[in-house]
Write a protein that holds these residues in place. Structure first.
Motif, PDB file in Angstrom:
ATOM      1  N   ASN A 265       0.808  -1.224   0.000  1.00  0.00           N
ATOM      2  CA  ASN A 265       0.000   0.000   0.000  1.00  0.00           C
ATOM      3  C   ASN A 265       0.840   1.272   0.000  1.00  0.00           C
ATOM      4  O   ASN A 265       0.330   2.344  -0.320  1.00  0.00           O
ATOM      5  N   HIS A 266       2.111   1.174   0.368  1.00  0.00           N
ATOM      6  CA  HIS A 266       2.971   2.363   0.472  1.00  0.00           C
ATOM      7  C   HIS A 266       4.074   2.418  -0.591  1.00  0.00           C
ATOM      8  O   HIS A 266       4.997   3.223  -0.486  1.00  0.00           O
ATOM      9  N   ILE A 267       3.973   1.600  -1.613  1.00  0.00           N
ATOM     10  CA  ILE A 267       5.002   1.586  -2.664  1.00  0.00           C
ATOM     11  C   ILE A 267       5.159   2.958  -3.313  1.00  0.00           C
ATOM     12  O   ILE A 267       6.275   3.413  -3.569  1.00  0.00           O
ATOM     13  N   GLU A 268       4.053   3.634  -3.563  1.00  0.00           N
ATOM     14  CA  GLU A 268       4.126   4.951  -4.214  1.00  0.00           C
ATOM     15  C   GLU A 268       4.899   5.962  -3.383  1.00  0.00           C
ATOM     16  O   GLU A 268       5.453   6.915  -3.926  1.00  0.00           O
ATOM     17  N   GLU A 269       4.946   5.801  -2.075  1.00  0.00           N
ATOM     18  CA  GLU A 269       5.721   6.694  -1.208  1.00  0.00           C
ATOM     19  C   GLU A 269       7.176   6.222  -1.080  1.00  0.00           C
ATOM     20  O   GLU A 269       8.095   7.040  -1.041  1.00  0.00           O
ATOM     21  N   LEU A 270       7.369   4.917  -0.986  1.00  0.00           N
ATOM     22  CA  LEU A 270       8.701   4.366  -0.762  1.00  0.00           C
ATOM     23  C   LEU A 270       9.605   4.491  -1.983  1.00  0.00           C
ATOM     24  O   LEU A 270      10.782   4.833  -1.854  1.00  0.00           O
ATOM     25  N   TYR A 271       9.073   4.206  -3.145  1.00  0.00           N
ATOM     26  CA  TYR A 271       9.888   4.191  -4.361  1.00  0.00           C
ATOM     27  C   TYR A 271      10.582   5.539  -4.619  1.00  0.00           C
ATOM     28  O   TYR A 271      11.808   5.580  -4.780  1.00  0.00           O
TER      29      TYR A 271
ATOM     30  N   LYS B 104      14.627   6.415  -4.574  1.00  0.00           N
ATOM     31  CA  LYS B 104      15.229   7.023  -5.777  1.00  0.00           C
ATOM     32  C   LYS B 104      15.970   8.311  -5.418  1.00  0.00           C
ATOM     33  O   LYS B 104      17.040   8.582  -5.956  1.00  0.00           O
ATOM     34  N   GLN B 105      15.415   9.110  -4.520  1.00  0.00           N
ATOM     35  CA  GLN B 105      16.008  10.400  -4.159  1.00  0.00           C
ATOM     36  C   GLN B 105      17.099  10.281  -3.105  1.00  0.00           C
ATOM     37  O   GLN B 105      18.114  10.972  -3.178  1.00  0.00           O
ATOM     38  N   GLN B 106      16.897   9.426  -2.108  1.00  0.00           N
ATOM     39  CA  GLN B 106      17.799   9.390  -0.957  1.00  0.00           C
ATOM     40  C   GLN B 106      18.718   8.169  -0.925  1.00  0.00           C
ATOM     41  O   GLN B 106      19.590   8.087  -0.071  1.00  0.00           O
TER      42      GLN B 106
ATOM     43  N   LYS C  44      13.017  -4.865  11.230  1.00  0.00           N
ATOM     44  CA  LYS C  44      13.885  -3.946  10.486  1.00  0.00           C
ATOM     45  C   LYS C  44      13.696  -4.202   9.010  1.00  0.00           C
ATOM     46  O   LYS C  44      13.460  -5.329   8.588  1.00  0.00           O
ATOM     47  N   VAL C  45      13.828  -3.139   8.212  1.00  0.00           N
ATOM     48  CA  VAL C  45      13.659  -3.278   6.775  1.00  0.00           C
ATOM     49  C   VAL C  45      14.791  -2.549   6.061  1.00  0.00           C
ATOM     50  O   VAL C  45      15.216  -1.473   6.480  1.00  0.00           O
ATOM     51  N   GLY C  46      15.280  -3.173   5.000  1.00  0.00           N
ATOM     52  CA  GLY C  46      16.220  -2.534   4.088  1.00  0.00           C
ATOM     53  C   GLY C  46      15.503  -2.280   2.781  1.00  0.00           C
ATOM     54  O   GLY C  46      14.843  -3.171   2.248  1.00  0.00           O
ATOM     55  N   LEU C  47      15.611  -1.069   2.275  1.00  0.00           N
ATOM     56  CA  LEU C  47      14.958  -0.671   1.026  1.00  0.00           C
ATOM     57  C   LEU C  47      16.059  -0.313   0.030  1.00  0.00           C
ATOM     58  O   LEU C  47      16.895   0.555   0.303  1.00  0.00           O
ATOM     59  N   SER C  48      16.047  -0.976  -1.121  1.00  0.00           N
ATOM     60  CA  SER C  48      17.135  -0.825  -2.076  1.00  0.00           C
ATOM     61  C   SER C  48      16.625  -0.904  -3.505  1.00  0.00           C
ATOM     62  O   SER C  48      15.664  -1.608  -3.784  1.00  0.00           O
ATOM     63  N   LEU C  49      17.328  -0.213  -4.397  1.00  0.00           N
ATOM     64  CA  LEU C  49      17.066  -0.349  -5.823  1.00  0.00           C
ATOM     65  C   LEU C  49      18.057  -1.352  -6.409  1.00  0.00           C
ATOM     66  O   LEU C  49      19.257  -1.274  -6.148  1.00  0.00           O
ATOM     67  N   VAL C  50      17.525  -2.287  -7.148  1.00  0.00           N
ATOM     68  CA  VAL C  50      18.323  -3.299  -7.834  1.00  0.00           C
ATOM     69  C   VAL C  50      18.153  -3.030  -9.319  1.00  0.00           C
ATOM     70  O   VAL C  50      17.057  -2.731  -9.784  1.00  0.00           O
TER      71      VAL C  50
END
Length: 159
Positions: free
Chosen positions: A116-122, A126-128, A150-156
């Motif tokens: 539900n929060h993908i639009e905020e997380l992505y 991308k910016q930070q 705990k969560v890690g958020l990353s672009l692959v």
């Protein structure tokens, strides 16, 4: 120095084969890590976003602290469990959001929160850049103060 524990780097190819390195220790020889992969890819007002959610547990109730990408995963994104409402992973896109979530309870509720929060997380990632965060305990199906959450958020990226 930025704490990158739980974040990832890696690639996927046009066939959906991913090679991901996560900033946690390599598993012990008895491989006490348990993971479940879920496709949370989504169509948004700005287009399609590839998302792979990895639920992870190591049988411990404390968060990890690590500084190198020692845990390697190789998998076919097309074999991931599909979250309700998710769309097919699009191998033609140049990147994917990889969510690596450490918790002892594998809950649909947590996956739904991130979906539900993908639009905020992505755009945040991308910016930070890649980052880790604490996840609110109230989201847990069974909240306790001892779960890592705990969560890690990353672009692959696509190779």
């Amino acid at each position: 120095m930025t704490d990158l524990t739980y974040t990832a780097n890696g690639t996927y190819d046009r066939n959906g084969i991913a090679t991901i390195n996560i900033c946690i220790p390599a598993p012990p020889t008895n491989n006490s890590y348990r993971t479940e992969l879920h496709n949370l890819s989504k169509i948004t007002s700005s287009g399609s976003i590839n998302v792979i959610f990895c639920h992870f547990t190591n049988g411990q109730t404390v968060p990890l602290q690590h500084n190198s990408f020692d845990y390697r995963m190789g998998f076919d994104v097309n074999n991931s469990l599909r979250h309700p409402g998710a769309v097919d992973f699009d191998e033609t896109l140049e990147e994917a959001l990889f969510i690596f979530f450490h918790d002892e309870i594998f809950s649909q509720r947590d996956r739904t929160y991130f979906f539900n929060h993908i639009e905020e997380l992505y755009p945040l990632i991308k910016q930070q850049g890649n980052q880790n965060q604490d996840v609110l305990l109230k989201l847990a199906a069974k909240s306790t103060t001892v779960q890592p959450r705990k969560v890690g958020l990353s672009l692959v990226i696509k190779r």
